[in-house]
Scaffold this motif. Structure first.
Motif, mmCIF file in Angstrom:
data_model
loop_
_atom_site.group_PDB
_atom_site.id
_atom_site.type_symbol
_atom_site.label_atom_id
_atom_site.label_comp_id
_atom_site.label_asym_id
_atom_site.label_seq_id
_atom_site.Cartn_x
_atom_site.Cartn_y
_atom_site.Cartn_z
ATOM 1 N N UNK A 147 0.921 -1.223 -0.284
ATOM 2 C CA UNK A 147 -0.117 0.041 -0.058
ATOM 3 C C UNK A 147 0.827 1.349 0.159
ATOM 4 N N UNK A 148 1.755 1.196 0.759
ATOM 5 C CA UNK A 148 2.847 2.450 0.794
ATOM 6 C C UNK A 148 3.471 2.584 -0.619
ATOM 7 N N UNK A 149 3.991 1.581 -1.158
ATOM 8 C CA UNK A 149 4.523 1.599 -2.380
ATOM 9 C C UNK A 149 3.525 2.058 -3.682
ATOM 10 N N UNK A 150 2.254 1.834 -3.493
ATOM 11 C CA UNK A 150 1.500 2.065 -4.485
ATOM 12 C C UNK A 150 0.876 3.677 -4.338
ATOM 13 N N UNK A 151 0.883 4.043 -2.791
ATOM 14 C CA UNK A 151 0.185 5.465 -2.604
ATOM 15 C C UNK A 151 1.646 6.336 -2.787
ATOM 16 N N UNK A 152 2.662 5.964 -2.504
ATOM 17 C CA UNK A 152 3.938 6.917 -2.544
ATOM 18 C C UNK A 152 4.293 7.155 -3.912
ATOM 19 N N UNK A 153 4.078 6.321 -4.832
ATOM 20 C CA UNK A 153 4.659 6.322 -6.084
ATOM 21 C C UNK A 153 3.539 6.744 -7.050
ATOM 22 N N UNK A 154 2.174 6.145 -6.967
ATOM 23 C CA UNK A 154 0.919 6.324 -7.775
ATOM 24 C C UNK A 154 1.303 5.590 -9.096
ATOM 25 N N UNK A 155 2.156 4.557 -8.749
ATOM 26 C CA UNK A 155 2.174 3.661 -10.173
ATOM 27 C C UNK A 155 1.194 2.648 -10.408
ATOM 28 N N UNK A 156 1.002 2.517 -11.819
ATOM 29 C CA UNK A 156 -0.174 1.786 -12.279
ATOM 30 C C UNK A 156 0.199 0.297 -12.247
ATOM 31 N N UNK A 157 -0.853 -0.786 -11.711
ATOM 32 C CA UNK A 157 -0.737 -2.080 -11.522
ATOM 33 C C UNK A 157 -1.698 -2.602 -12.727
ATOM 34 N N UNK A 158 -1.174 -3.560 -13.571
ATOM 35 C CA UNK A 158 -1.922 -4.295 -14.496
ATOM 36 C C UNK A 158 -2.744 -5.287 -13.599
ATOM 37 N N UNK A 159 -3.497 -6.071 -14.112
ATOM 38 C CA UNK A 159 -4.480 -7.353 -13.735
ATOM 39 C C UNK A 159 -3.744 -8.077 -13.013
ATOM 40 N N UNK A 160 -2.567 -8.811 -13.686
ATOM 41 C CA UNK A 160 -1.745 -9.786 -13.266
ATOM 42 C C UNK A 160 -1.049 -9.238 -11.681
ATOM 43 N N UNK A 161 -0.375 -8.007 -11.703
ATOM 44 C CA UNK A 161 0.037 -7.449 -10.780
ATOM 45 C C UNK A 161 -0.813 -7.193 -9.321
ATOM 46 N N UNK A 162 -2.034 -6.961 -9.839
ATOM 47 C CA UNK A 162 -3.088 -6.713 -8.658
ATOM 48 C C UNK A 162 -3.390 -8.141 -8.227
#
Length: 249
Positions: A147-162
């Motif tokens: 969650x911290x990685x996603x929120x602090x970078x704003x990076x996009x995840x594809x469905x496989x990564x999700x």
């Protein structure tokens, strides 16, 4: 709403979604809800036009902006936290910003192969923080580190990564998304509705409560389940070696 990719920051959109969810929750004949997006997106979050200085969420006075959030989009996570009916998010496309958080408000998330996710508040044109409860929701879905990685970078995840990080429980071809979501809904709906609703609430409460508190709540819920006609039907069907027929009573 599909042309605008299903923004949910405006009060009319929030009002409509809250009204729909509240209606289905009050209807005890409603066993499960599937939430998906119109068009090619699940929801791209906030309406950028409403965030211009002096407009909508971006009022010139901080106190007014605060009230706009509290009376607008923040009603959604508070509502999703107390409703009893299970909600499946069928994520058909982009779920970014508040759209990602909306998916996290649901109990189960199924993604199409075309789905994309991002906790994108800090980047792009927004430069904001999660104003809709994302800082509370996302860690409870994917864990604190992711969650911290996603929120602090704003990076996009594809469905496989999700799928890999637990943001969704299943990825399916785009043309099978609703079919798969309905199949899951049918499996949930096949169980006694009162037991399903109470089980959902126990799972929700467990995120904040101690084991002893959940055990007490479970004992109370169990005592109610024992008094239902569906419980009697389940016991009788087992002893009679037949499939039970639950009426939601």
């Amino acid at each position: 709403m599909s042309e605008a990719r299903n923004p949910i920051s405006g009060c009319p959109a929030v009002d409509a979604l809250c009204d729909l969810i509240e209606q289905t929750d009050r209807d005890l004949d409603c066993r499960v809800v599937i939430l998906t997006g119109a068009g090619t997106a699940f929801s791209t979050g906030g309406d950028i036009n409403s965030m211009r200085p002096g407009h909508g969420l971006g009022e010139a006075q901080p106190a007014r902006t605060r009230q706009n959030y509290r009376q607008g989009i923040q009603r959604l996570p508070l509502l999703f936290e107390i409703i009893e009916v299970p909600v499946i998010a069928a994520v058909n496309g982009a779920a970014v910003g508040a759209g990602c958080d909306l998916a996290c408000m649901c109990d189960v998330r199924i993604a199409s192969e075309q789905a994309k996710f991002a906790e994108s508040f800090v980047k792009l044109v927004l430069v904001l923080v999660p104003g809709d409860g994302g800082a509370w929701l996302l860690p409870r879905v994917v864990g604190w580190s992711k969650a911290s990685e996603m929120a602090l970078t704003g990076d996009l995840l594809d469905a496989t990564q999700a799928l890999a990080c637990g943001l969704v429980s299943k990825v399916v071809p785009a043309d099978k998304l609703i079919e798969e979501s309905r199949a899951l809904a049918q499996r949930i709906a096949a169980s006694p509705s009162h037991a399903v609703r109470m089980t959902k609430q126990l799972i929700r409460e467990s995120r904040l409560s101690s084991l002893s508190v959940i055990l007490e709540a479970s004992a109370a819920a169990q005592s109610l389940c024992h008094t239902t006609a569906d419980h009697d039907e389940a016991v009788n069907a087992f002893l009679e070696k037949r499939q039970p027929v639950f009426a939601g009573n």
